[in-house]
Design an enzyme around this catalytic site. Structure first.
Site, PDB file in Angstrom:
ATOM      1  N   LYS A 196       0.817  -1.224   0.000  1.00 35.40           N
ATOM      2  CA  LYS A 196       0.000   0.000   0.000  1.00 35.40           C
ATOM      3  C   LYS A 196       0.853   1.277   0.000  1.00 35.40           C
ATOM      4  O   LYS A 196       2.048   1.236   0.256  1.00 35.40           O
ATOM      5  CB  LYS A 196      -0.942  -0.009   1.217  1.00 35.40           C
ATOM      6  CG  LYS A 196      -1.966  -1.142   1.162  1.00 35.40           C
ATOM      7  CD  LYS A 196      -2.916  -0.954   0.002  1.00 35.40           C
ATOM      8  CE  LYS A 196      -4.090  -1.930   0.016  1.00 35.40           C
ATOM      9  NZ  LYS A 196      -3.786  -3.268  -0.514  1.00 35.40           N
TER      10      LYS A 196
HETATM   11  C1  PLP Z   1      -9.823  -2.719  -1.780  1.00 31.62           C
HETATM   12  C2  PLP Z   1      -9.214  -3.420  -0.606  1.00 31.62           C
HETATM   13  N1  PLP Z   1      -9.926  -3.532   0.529  1.00 31.62           N
HETATM   14  C3  PLP Z   1      -9.434  -4.141   1.605  1.00 31.62           C
HETATM   15  C4  PLP Z   1      -8.180  -4.695   1.607  1.00 31.62           C
HETATM   16  C5  PLP Z   1      -7.710  -5.427   2.822  1.00 31.62           C
HETATM   17  O1  PLP Z   1      -6.653  -4.838   3.453  1.00 31.62           O
HETATM   18  P1  PLP Z   1      -5.689  -5.730   4.385  1.00 31.62           P
HETATM   19  O2  PLP Z   1      -4.870  -6.584   3.471  1.00 31.62           O
HETATM   20  O3  PLP Z   1      -4.868  -4.713   5.097  1.00 31.62           O
HETATM   21  O4  PLP Z   1      -6.548  -6.512   5.300  1.00 31.62           O
HETATM   22  C6  PLP Z   1      -7.403  -4.602   0.451  1.00 31.62           C
HETATM   23  C7  PLP Z   1      -6.092  -5.158   0.391  1.00 31.62           C
HETATM   24  O5  PLP Z   1      -5.198  -5.535   0.385  1.00 31.62           O
HETATM   25  C8  PLP Z   1      -7.932  -3.955  -0.699  1.00 31.62           C
HETATM   26  O6  PLP Z   1      -7.217  -3.860  -1.829  1.00 31.62           O
END
Ligand code: PLP
Length: 400
Positions: A194
């Site tokens: 990210k």
């Molecule tokens: C659009 C979106 N929502 C939620 C997430 C979830 O985040 P995390 O991996 O930090 O749980 C991600 C990705 O990695 C994502 O791309």
């Protein structure tokens, strides 16, 4: 041609992150503590949020948003089909029903007309609890229309801002406090790829009462209000006041986040610069559609999603990505729509064309590398590789 692979999305870390983590380790306090709280404060200041809660993933932030709003059985939450799985899975974990809708052809963000239609088609006994849009790739969705629909139905808005840091809509930063008459919670992700990373991590922003509820739920439902327990005479005492989870962020992660947050404006400027260079290079090709960027928004350019006009060029998306890889450029695809995964198909019996825009556009998508550590030479290497593939394909088509 490059002789070394250009990775797709490596974390951009420096001595500042290393020094912050070392300081956290030396302090002896490695789990949730002063650095996590400072990171929350700095993040709230940066985004203009009324309150912020640091957690151990973006998924945890989305789940806590739902739980804090009391979403559960009998509730419906509307989300886009062009999506990562995590928000939709979190909805289902609460016992609520996730309703997928199709996306806008231009931005690939949730289509408000489809949200409106879905909101009017609930089953008897169901209540619309929330709308959960994604600001896909970092392009803010049509918030004004979604807030209007949410107000009409008296439901909440949970913004999946995993890609949208920093981004803004009509002058309002994504995650900022806003008077709209409905509860709005915003979830960010700090996953390794990210724009801001803590390895794994996330942040939830929103009204202080809901963030406080999320805070309690994020740590087993332990109410840390000093008035709720006699902490002076019995520091060992704590009370579990409701069901909760283990979603808290550790100070080791927050240390990375603090250093990353200080660099974020510089990172964002570089993301925008690379996107502008790509746009300039690819706009004239009939083989491509460059990403949308509507007026009135600031795009975070977390992902640069080029779309292939598959019919004329004659090369498939898979071949295109393989050719990039042969030229030492890593690429990816965002996303395989939720309804096309076995998990959803098996539980909901969906067909690819249930969401025709998401299905069709998915088949054309190619995400190119875009991150602040890319040099100008790296950017030109990507452009040269993409251009060479197109020209080779044109020549092959002409001689066929
Ligand atoms: C659009 C979106 N929502 C939620 C997430 C979830 O985040 P995390 O991996 O930090 O749980 C991600 C990705 O990695 C994502 O791309």
């Amino acid at each position: 041609m490059r002789d070394k692979l250009l990775p797709f999305a490596p974390p951009v870390l420096g001595e500042e992150e290393i020094a912050e983590v070392a300081a956290a380790l030396r302090s002896g306090w490695i789990t949730t503590g002063p650095r996590t709280h400072l990171f929350e404060q700095n993040f709230a200041e940066f985004t203009g949020a009324a309150a912020a809660l640091a957690v151990n993933s973006g998924t945890a932030a989305l789940h806590l948003a739902l739980v804090s709003l009391g979403v559960g059985k009998g509730g419906v939450v509307i989300a886009p089909a062009m999506n990562f799985c995590s928000g939709v899975q979190a909805i289902e974990q609460t016992g609520a029903r996730a309703v997928l809708v199709d996306v806008d052809r231009e931005t690939l963000n949730i289509d408000p007309a489809e949200v409106d239609r879905a909101a009017r088609s609930l089953r008897s006994g169901e209540r619309l609890a929330a709308i959960m849009p994604v600001h896909i790739y970092g392009h803010p969705c049509d918030r004004a229309s979604l807030i209007a629909i949410a107000r009409q139905h008296g439901c909440a808005l949970i913004e999946d801002a995993a890609h949208a840091l920093p981004a803004s809509y009509e002058g309002t930063m994504i995650g900022a406090a806003e008077e709209t008459g409905i509860p709005i919670l915003t979830a960010f992700s700090f996953y390794a790829t990210k724009n801001l990373t803590t390895g794994e991590g996330g942040m939830l922003t929103g009204p202080p009462d809901l963030i406080q509820e999320a805070r309690v739920r994020s740590l087993h439902g332990i109410d840390e209000d000093p008035l709720s327990r006699d902490s002076r005479s019995a520091p060992w005492f704590y009370e579990v006041t409701r069901p909760g989870f283990k979603y808290n962020m550790a100070d080791i992660q927050a240390a990375i986040g603090l250093a990353q947050l200080a660099k974020l404006p510089g990172f964002a400027a570089r993301h925008a610069e690379i996107a502008a260079r790509y746009n300039e290079a690819f706009a004239a090709f009939e083989e491509f559609r460059i990403p949308a960027c509507r007026s009135g928004i600031v795009h975070s350019w977390h992902i640069y999603a080029l779309r292939l006009n598959i019919d004329p060029p004659g090369f498939t998306r898979g071949e295109f990505i393989a050719e990039l890889r042969r030229r030492n450029i890593a690429a990816s695809v965002h996303f395989i729509p939720v309804h096309m995964h076995p998990w959803w198909k098996e539980t909901h019996g969906s067909e690819p064309d249930d969401f025709p825009v998401a299905h069709r556009e998915f088949r054309r998508l190619v995400s190119l590398p875009i991150y602040p550590a890319m040099s100008d030479r790296d950017v030109e290497d990507v452009i040269e590789a993409v251009t060479a593939i197109v020209h080779e394909n044109r020549n092959a088509a002409a001689t066929a």
